[in-house]
Design an enzyme around this catalytic site. Structure first.
Site, mmCIF file in Angstrom:
data_model
loop_
_atom_site.group_PDB
_atom_site.id
_atom_site.type_symbol
_atom_site.label_atom_id
_atom_site.label_comp_id
_atom_site.label_asym_id
_atom_site.label_seq_id
_atom_site.Cartn_x
_atom_site.Cartn_y
_atom_site.Cartn_z
ATOM 1 N N CYS A 2 0.950 -1.096 0.030
ATOM 2 C CA CYS A 2 -0.124 -0.093 -0.206
ATOM 3 C C CYS A 2 0.930 1.849 -0.216
ATOM 4 O O CYS A 2 2.163 1.563 0.541
ATOM 5 C CB CYS A 2 -0.986 -0.358 0.892
ATOM 6 N N ARG A 27 4.810 -0.308 -6.829
ATOM 7 C CA ARG A 27 5.036 -1.248 -4.827
ATOM 8 C C ARG A 27 4.060 -1.923 -5.245
ATOM 9 O O ARG A 27 3.670 -3.125 -4.262
ATOM 10 C CB ARG A 27 4.701 0.113 -3.818
ATOM 11 N N TRP A 73 -3.669 -3.077 -1.806
ATOM 12 C CA TRP A 73 -2.929 -4.354 -1.462
ATOM 13 C C TRP A 73 -3.941 -4.724 -0.441
ATOM 14 O O TRP A 73 -3.829 -4.626 0.355
ATOM 15 C CB TRP A 73 -1.207 -3.616 -1.222
ATOM 16 N N ASN A 99 -2.230 2.604 5.845
ATOM 17 C CA ASN A 99 -0.925 1.462 5.463
ATOM 18 C C ASN A 99 -0.622 0.683 6.966
ATOM 19 O O ASN A 99 -0.490 0.980 7.999
ATOM 20 C CB ASN A 99 0.004 1.854 4.771
ATOM 21 N N GLY A 100 -0.663 -0.811 6.651
ATOM 22 C CA GLY A 100 -0.396 -1.488 7.610
ATOM 23 C C GLY A 100 -1.028 -2.611 8.486
ATOM 24 O O GLY A 100 -2.479 -2.037 7.090
ATOM 25 N N GLU A 480 18.634 -17.363 -7.003
ATOM 26 C CA GLU A 480 18.447 -15.453 -6.627
ATOM 27 C C GLU A 480 18.196 -15.551 -8.794
ATOM 28 O O GLU A 480 17.345 -15.888 -9.135
ATOM 29 C CB GLU A 480 19.804 -15.107 -6.879
ATOM 30 N N LYS A 484 14.448 -15.522 -9.616
ATOM 31 C CA LYS A 484 14.256 -13.731 -10.734
ATOM 32 C C LYS A 484 13.245 -13.999 -12.174
ATOM 33 O O LYS A 484 12.124 -13.516 -11.741
ATOM 34 C CB LYS A 484 15.403 -13.317 -11.225
ATOM 35 N N GLU A 487 9.644 -15.125 -10.598
ATOM 36 C CA GLU A 487 8.946 -14.264 -10.291
ATOM 37 C C GLU A 487 8.110 -13.691 -11.457
ATOM 38 O O GLU A 487 7.273 -12.611 -11.346
ATOM 39 C CB GLU A 487 10.024 -13.347 -9.788
ATOM 40 N N HIS A 503 21.148 -36.879 -6.764
ATOM 41 C CA HIS A 503 19.840 -37.409 -5.002
ATOM 42 C C HIS A 503 18.057 -37.361 -5.465
ATOM 43 O O HIS A 503 17.853 -37.644 -4.505
ATOM 44 C CB HIS A 503 20.412 -36.758 -3.642
ATOM 45 N N LYS A 601 6.686 -4.699 -4.229
ATOM 46 C CA LYS A 601 7.860 -3.804 -3.749
ATOM 47 C C LYS A 601 8.975 -4.292 -2.283
ATOM 48 O O LYS A 601 9.708 -5.305 -2.043
ATOM 49 C CB LYS A 601 8.109 -2.798 -5.187
HETATM 50 C C1 F6R Z 1 12.497 -10.292 -5.112
HETATM 51 C C2 F6R Z 1 12.409 -9.497 -4.653
HETATM 52 C C3 F6R Z 1 12.409 -9.728 -3.048
HETATM 53 C C4 F6R Z 1 12.600 -8.716 -2.530
HETATM 54 C C5 F6R Z 1 12.444 -9.051 -0.901
HETATM 55 C C6 F6R Z 1 13.239 -8.640 0.258
HETATM 56 O O1 F6R Z 1 13.634 -9.913 -6.906
HETATM 57 O O2 F6R Z 1 12.355 -8.873 -5.189
HETATM 58 O O3 F6R Z 1 12.208 -11.400 -2.673
HETATM 59 O O4 F6R Z 1 14.467 -8.824 -2.489
HETATM 60 O O5 F6R Z 1 10.950 -9.131 -1.410
HETATM 61 O O6 F6R Z 1 13.465 -6.884 -0.003
HETATM 62 P P1 F6R Z 1 13.766 -6.278 0.722
HETATM 63 O O7 F6R Z 1 14.805 -6.431 0.267
HETATM 64 O O8 F6R Z 1 13.482 -4.773 0.218
HETATM 65 O O9 F6R Z 1 14.101 -6.084 1.948
#
Ligand code: F6R
Length: 606
Positions: A2, A27, A73, A99-100, A480, A484, A487, A503, A601
């Site tokens: 949010c 976000r 959100w 928010n929250g 990673e 990526k 996602e 295994h 985000k």
């Molecule tokens: C993946 C991604 C998420 C963040 C995770 C932590 O592309 O962006 O997995 O890495 O939500 O977010 P931060 O770094 O903002 O604590």
């Protein structure tokens, strides 16, 4: 997640609120709304979907100069217009964005219902609007304080009252809230990117702090109504930083700018004479640094995976036992906090709730925690005892790229510093520094191969399911890479240690399920190649992310060469093709690259 914006000034509020909400779109959200105070009272407009749909729904004449806005959100109740913020009191006098999460919303809702209030939404936020409206206090500030007395939970709130049309009252507890100070106009936002176009002069409210904001002035105060007299600070973020430039997507922009941002991050931090890193922000003396017997790294998602890389770098360069753990798990398992462990919280946003709670748990138990954080002034950055700012600039695409590269660099600097107060020689320190200095050019070399990587990505995008494999330093890279890919392409991508393939998962290998194999030029190259050959022998296709000169035998036709740097730093570079593979696979599938479904985000709720 949010987002909140607010405006009090001389200009019509609606376009400024809409522009601010557009800046917060990255976000993640599913509905949006604004409330504007004008000569004829309050106008509230809400819509499910994008901010542009909200904008299209606004009445033509909306001239009020005070307003609040929100991107929601969904948490309590589905994404419907009735659940979108702002929420208003029954008489329409008060409106609130939030928010929250209000933990005791159900109890408050039951009580208010018994008292005769009719609710119009499923949200936890609506209780706030009713509580503010029902308070008998004589000022809006006191009525907000009264309402918050009843509330248990986390919040950033902004409140409007038709009877006090010159102000927005805001409060923060656990969710970020920033005031932007302009010329006879003030801004409110949950994220600086929403206000950088207007001002660089900001106040980050603390938890438990409130503010009453008018066009010419603001007053910050505590829940006990004591003035906190906060003064603004200048932020570095500029409007250009949050513009997409000539790129098709923010993710492309953020991948492309890495050579420049990494060079910027390193500026002033390399002490070539003594072969070490200058990290004054850590607030740790060489003696204190020497006293640590262990390092524990905490982060979520991709930040956690880079934390795993960081732990390896620290073990290799400083020879201190180090490990990384998902902050979301750590905080719930009553962790043993040791005084001689250095805890490192790693986060792009600095607002990830799970990581912030882990930091608090460590501090409550007397542990020492430093942050590797990108967003200056964010919650985690402020709560840590010291830290290393990542200086990657704003990251707008939901899928993190440049911030992760910067985390890798941050860990390399920390590992170097810890190493140099222990056994690492000055020559080895200088070797690492030289490697760090080469990183921007090396990243540029990988990016120059984008076209080829895009071709391989398009081929991979056709598969419903993929493996990403690597071992030791290559395993976090594989994790990673898979993260990526899944996602933003919505393909099932699973990371496995190359050594573990035989295994179990080997049973799944077939032509339709390709493998991306990390095969660096290191002590394990032969073993890694042999494992990849086993995949091919079972009909699988392999894309190898490797170093120039590595003999891949039969795997040569689908290789991505990454420049060789220093062995400890190589994983940072090996992550770059993973970004491009994911980006171009999602592009080939025609997906919404910057705003993947179901993701936000920064994850500011548990
Ligand atoms: C993946 C991604 C998420 C963040 C995770 C932590 O592309 O962006 O997995 O890495 O939500 O977010 P931060 O770094 O903002 O604590």
């Amino acid at each position: 997640m949010c987002g909140i914006v607010g405006y009090v000034g001389r200009q019509p509020a609606a376009p400024i609120l809409i522009e601010g909400l557009t800046r917060l779109e990255y976000r993640g959200y599913d509905s949006a709304g604004i409330s504007v105070l004008g000569p004829s009272g309050q106008t509230v407009v809400r819509r499910v979907g994008r901010v542009r749909e909200l904008e299209a729904a606004l009445p033509k004449r909306l001239s009020g100069t005070v307003g609040i806005g929100h991107t929601r959100w969904a948490t309590h109740g589905p994404a419907t217009e009735a659940n979108a913020h702002p929420h208003s009191s029954e008489d329409g006098r008060v409106s609130v964005v939030h928010n929250g999460i209000i933990d005791n919303a159900n109890a408050l809702r039951e009580r208010l219902t018994r008292e005769g209030v009719t609710f119009t939404s499923d949200t936890d936020t609506e209780v706030l609007a009713h509580l503010v409206a029902r308070s008998a206090a004589d000022t809006l500030e006191k009525r907000v304080l009264d309402a918050l007395e009843h509330v248990v939970g986390t919040y950033a709130v902004a409140v409007l009252d038709v009877e006090v049309p010159d102000r927005v009252v805001v409060a923060r507890n656990g969710s970020p809230l920033i005031i932007g100070v302009g010329e006879r106009e003030m801004f409110v936002a949950s994220d600086v990117s929403a206000l950088v176009r207007h001002t660089s002069s900001v106040i980050h409210l603390e938890d438990g702090e409130l503010a009453s904001v008018t066009a010419r002035d603001y007053r910050t105060f505590t829940r006990e109504s004591d003035d906190t007299g906060r003064v603004p600070t200048e932020i570095e973020v500029s409007e250009d930083d949050v513009e997409i430039g000539g790129h098709g997507h923010y993710m492309a922009k953020e991948i492309a700018e890495q050579p420049e941002t990494v060079a910027r991050m390193l500026r002033g931090r390399l002490d070539t004479r003594f072969g070490t890193a200058r990290l004054d922000g850590l607030n740790l003396s060489p003696r204190e640094l020497r006293a640590f017997k262990r390092v524990t790294i905490l982060g979520c998602g991709s930040a956690y995976y880079v934390g795993e890389l960081g732990a390896l770098m620290i073990e290799e360069l400083a020879r201190i036992p180090a490990h990384a753990e998902a902050a979301s798990e750590f905080r719930y398992r009553n962790p043993i906090i040791e005084p001689d462990t250095l805890y490192v919280a790693v986060s792009q946003s600095g607002e990830t709730a799970d990581t912030a709670f882990a930091v608090r748990e460590i501090k409550r138990k007397g542990g020492q925690v430093v942050g590797l954080v990108n967003v200056v002034g964010s919650t985690i950055a402020r709560e840590c005892d010291g830290g290393i700012y990542l200086h990657a600039g704003p990251e707008i695409a939901v899928a993190s790229t440049k911030a992760l590269t910067h985390m890798g660099v941050g860990f390399a600097l920390l590992a170097l510093l810890l190493g140099r107060v222990r056994d690492l020689s000055v020559a080895d320190g200088q070797r690492i520094l030289a490697g760090l200095e080469r990183l921007p050019a090396d990243i540029a070399t990988v990016l120059a191969d984008e076209e080829r990587i895009a071709t391989l990505a398009t081929e991979l995008s056709a598969a419903e399911s993929l493996f990403f494999i690597g071992r030791v330093r290559g395993f976090p890279v594989a994790r990673e890479g898979a993260q990526k890919f899944k996602e933003i392409s919505y393909r099932h991508a699973e990371a496995y240690q190359t050594s573990e393939l035989k295994h179990g998962p080997l049973a799944l290998i077939e032509e339709s399920r390709p493998t991306v194999a990390v095969i660096p030029d290191d002590e394990l190259t032969d073993r890694n190649r042999a494992a990849a050959e086993q995949v091919v022998a079972r009909g699988g296709r392999v894309v190898a992310v490797t170093h120039p000169g590595v003999d891949l035998g039969g795997l040569d036709d689908r290789r991505i060469d990454v420049p060789r740097n220093e062995i400890e730093l190589d994983p940072i570079l090996l992550m770059i093709p993973m970004q491009l593979l994911a980006y171009h696979a999602a592009g080939a599938l025609g997906l919404d690259i910057d705003k993947p479904r179901n993701l936000a985000k920064s994850v500011t709720v548990e």
